[in-house]
Design a protein around this motif. Structure first.
Motif, short mmCIF file in Angstrom:
data_model
loop_
_atom_site.label_atom_id
_atom_site.label_comp_id
_atom_site.label_asym_id
_atom_site.label_seq_id
_atom_site.Cartn_x
_atom_site.Cartn_y
_atom_site.Cartn_z
N ARG A 173 1.23 -1.63 -0.21
CA ARG A 173 0.01 -0.13 -0.06
C ARG A 173 0.72 1.41 0.09
NH1 ARG A 173 -3.05 -2.86 3.90
NH2 ARG A 173 -2.55 -0.90 5.55
N SER A 176 2.34 1.83 -3.31
CA SER A 176 1.78 2.73 -4.14
C SER A 176 1.75 3.86 -3.95
CB SER A 176 -0.19 1.72 -4.29
OG SER A 176 -0.39 2.49 -3.31
N HIS A 178 -0.20 7.17 -4.59
CA HIS A 178 -0.95 8.00 -4.72
C HIS A 178 -0.90 9.50 -4.97
CE1 HIS A 178 -3.41 4.74 -3.40
NE2 HIS A 178 -3.18 4.18 -2.46
N SER A 218 -7.50 1.65 -12.54
CA SER A 218 -7.06 1.72 -11.24
C SER A 218 -7.16 3.18 -10.56
CB SER A 218 -5.45 2.83 -12.08
OG SER A 218 -5.11 2.93 -11.59
N TYR A 219 -8.11 4.48 -11.35
CA TYR A 219 -8.96 5.41 -11.01
C TYR A 219 -9.87 5.57 -11.85
CZ TYR A 219 -4.41 8.35 -12.41
OH TYR A 219 -3.79 8.86 -13.74
N VAL A 270 -12.98 1.40 -7.53
CA VAL A 270 -11.12 2.82 -7.55
C VAL A 270 -11.01 3.95 -6.90
CG1 VAL A 270 -10.08 1.55 -9.21
CG2 VAL A 270 -11.69 2.70 -9.52
N PRO A 317 -7.26 8.58 -0.64
CA PRO A 317 -6.53 7.36 -1.54
C PRO A 317 -6.09 6.15 -0.81
CG PRO A 317 -5.98 9.51 -2.14
CD PRO A 317 -6.74 9.56 -1.83
N GLU A 321 -8.01 2.39 -0.10
CA GLU A 321 -7.19 1.32 -1.33
C GLU A 321 -6.77 -0.02 0.47
OE1 GLU A 321 -2.47 0.53 -2.52
OE2 GLU A 321 -3.92 1.66 -3.39
N SER A 324 -10.80 -1.53 1.41
CA SER A 324 -11.11 -2.14 -0.12
C SER A 324 -9.96 -3.83 0.16
CB SER A 324 -9.93 -1.58 -1.13
OG SER A 324 -11.05 -0.65 -1.30
N GLU A 325 -8.99 -3.58 0.64
CA GLU A 325 -7.86 -4.84 0.76
C GLU A 325 -8.11 -5.36 1.92
OE1 GLU A 325 -3.89 -3.88 1.42
OE2 GLU A 325 -3.67 -3.68 -1.41
#
Length: 480
Positions: A173, A176, A178, A218-219, A270, A317, A321, A324-325
């Motif tokens: 995370r 990634s 953002h 992706s977004y 997303v 963001p 994420e 969601s995970e």
């Protein structure tokens, strides 16, 4: 070292791997006793092996520098973030405080994503990432690693360190990228292209879906323009947004942009970044993330349009994420533990629940490769959408958990049959059929008796026996 950020963390009492145990005891004492600074020193001496006032002072000053404690001669107190960490004992809260105040924590996690590393190798990674300062303390990497061990993100088998499963999830995370955007701030298009590492062409469209290197969504960038052709109403926490397609072109079509928003109305997969452009400005004001909570095709000004209902999300963001995970996180570290059937009401805010709930269908159907767990089929509509649904084993209407192990991917027929009690599942994943030969429908399902479910290859994503037993109990199946 700009902004007061430290190069090196300060170790705490208890030894590497146990910092947070002692820290939790200290914070509990501070919260309940409201001690003076001298009282805090005496507590440390009585409860640890510390004897040096200078060493104690250094460690308490470090906790103050990361925003956990406030130190005054007549009183030591927890900050609001300190209270949050103590009440939740959430390692990510403490990690955020550490990484915001000390260079190198994210670097260590990212380096360990590539495989086990020694302390010296972690030091080399920090030195390479932060060339703006001299990394000359040989003990520095060990102190970073000690905190990460204590948080449960790193495990050590000397001389190497490696990520735990929770550490790997956090590292993915954090690595990634953002965009760093501030709500209410205005941005030129070139600044947004830098932030998102993309090109929007000659201008940013109203709906701009962006994909990753593999072509997956992706977004989405969403823009409303003052005085624009769509008459969007964006005031309030909930607002409406008209889809892509100007009036001169007649009815709006199911373009890729409209399709992307329709998908988000079904399930939030997303982040959707929302911007507003005043009529007298070329810059866009960032409004934060939004959730597409509804969509309909309606008649407006003598043409058919897509009208989307949006809710503003008070989360960032990275949190989107993470939520969601969390749908696919393990329910229990120990299979002998019986997981709760429902989420704690206080565990998530309304917004967090909505994001998790929206992520549940995608996570479950993806785990089963888009196929029905009962019949193994993967049906597609003429438009190419897969007609497979995510069923809660212990039902959502009873606050059943949004966790992949409380889910089954089912076609519509078998979803209905499972929810109404025609079908159930044994702990060994055999299909059970209600013994009602007198009812119409029995013959349609009876041939499934004792057939095995089609299951995810990953055992951690398979249904948990606790949820299966609760479903059988709700529908009157005897334990097999």
């Amino acid at each position: 070292m700009g902004g007061g950020k430290r190069n090196i963390a300060v170790r705490f009492f208890g030894g590497a791997g146990n910092y947070t145990d002692v820290l939790e005891q200290l914070c509990t004492y501070v919260l309940t006793e409201n001690p003076t600074e001298a009282g805090a020193f005496e507590w440390v001496k009585a409860n640890t092996r510390a004897t040096s006032d200078e060493g104690i002072r250094d460690r308490l000053a470090f906790l103050e520098s990361i925003g956990l404690l406030e130190l005054e001669p007549d009183r030591v107190r927890l900050t609001q973030r300190g209270i949050e960490w103590l009440s939740e004992t959430n390692p990510e809260i403490l990690y955020e405080l550490l990484s915001s105040a000390v260079y190198g924590f994210d670097t260590v996690l990212e380096a360990l994503l590539d495989g086990p590393k020694t302390d010296d190798e972690l030091g080399d990674a920090i030195k390479a990432e932060h060339s703006e300062f001299d990394w000359n303390d040989a003990s520095g990497p060990a102190q970073h690693r000690g905190w990460l061990q204590s948080l449960g993100y790193v495990e050590r088998t000397a001389p190497e360190n490696s990520l735990t499963e929770s550490g790997r999830k956090l590292a993915r995370r954090r690595s990634s990228e953002h965009p760093q955007l501030e709500r209410g701030e205005f941005y030129a298009q070139t600044e947004l292209e830098d932030a998102f590492d993309t090109s929007f062409g000659s201008y940013i469209k109203g709906i701009s879906p962006r994909t990753d290197d593999e072509g997956a969504l992706s977004y989405i960038i969403l823009k409303a323009r003052e005085g624009g052709p769509y008459g969007d109403e964006i005031d309030g926490e909930r607002f409406t947004y008209i889809g892509e397609g100007v009036p001169e072109k007649g009815d709006q079509r199911l373009t890729g942009a409209n399709s992307a928003l329709l998908e988000q109305a079904d399930r939030s997969t997303v982040p959707v970044y929302f911007f507003y452009q005043p009529a007298d400005s070329d810059e866009l004001r960032y409004e934060g993330l939004v959730d597409v909570v509804g969509a309909e095709r309606v008649s407006l000004d003598e043409r058919m349009v897509y009208r989307f209902t949006m809710d503003r999300l008070e989360i960032e963001p990275a949190e989107f994420e993470a939520l969601s995970e969390s749908v696919s996180d393990d329910i229990s570290d120990d299979e002998t533990d019986e997981p709760a059937l429902t989420d704690d009401e206080a565990e998530f805010t309304e917004v967090q629940r909505r994001v998790r709930s929206s992520a549940f269908p995608k996570t479950v159907t993806s785990a089963y490769d888009g196929r029905c767990a009962i019949c193994g089929n993967s049906r597609e509509s003429p438009a190419g959408t897969i007609d497979i649904e995510a069923a809660h084993i212990y039902p959502k209407r009873a606050n059943g958990r949004d966790n992949v192990r409380n889910g089954l991917a089912l076609c519509r027929l078998h979803h209905w049959a499972f929810d109404t009690g025609w079908l159930a599942v044994a702990d060994d994943y055999r299909i059970l059929v209600a013994d009602r030969p007198d009812l119409e429908g029995y013959e349609e399902f009876s041939h499934l008796e004792n057939e095995s479910l089609t299951l995810p290859a990953d055992e951690d994503l398979r249904p948990h026996a606790t949820f299966l037993a609760a479903h059988r109990d709700r529908h009157g199946f005897e334990s097999p």
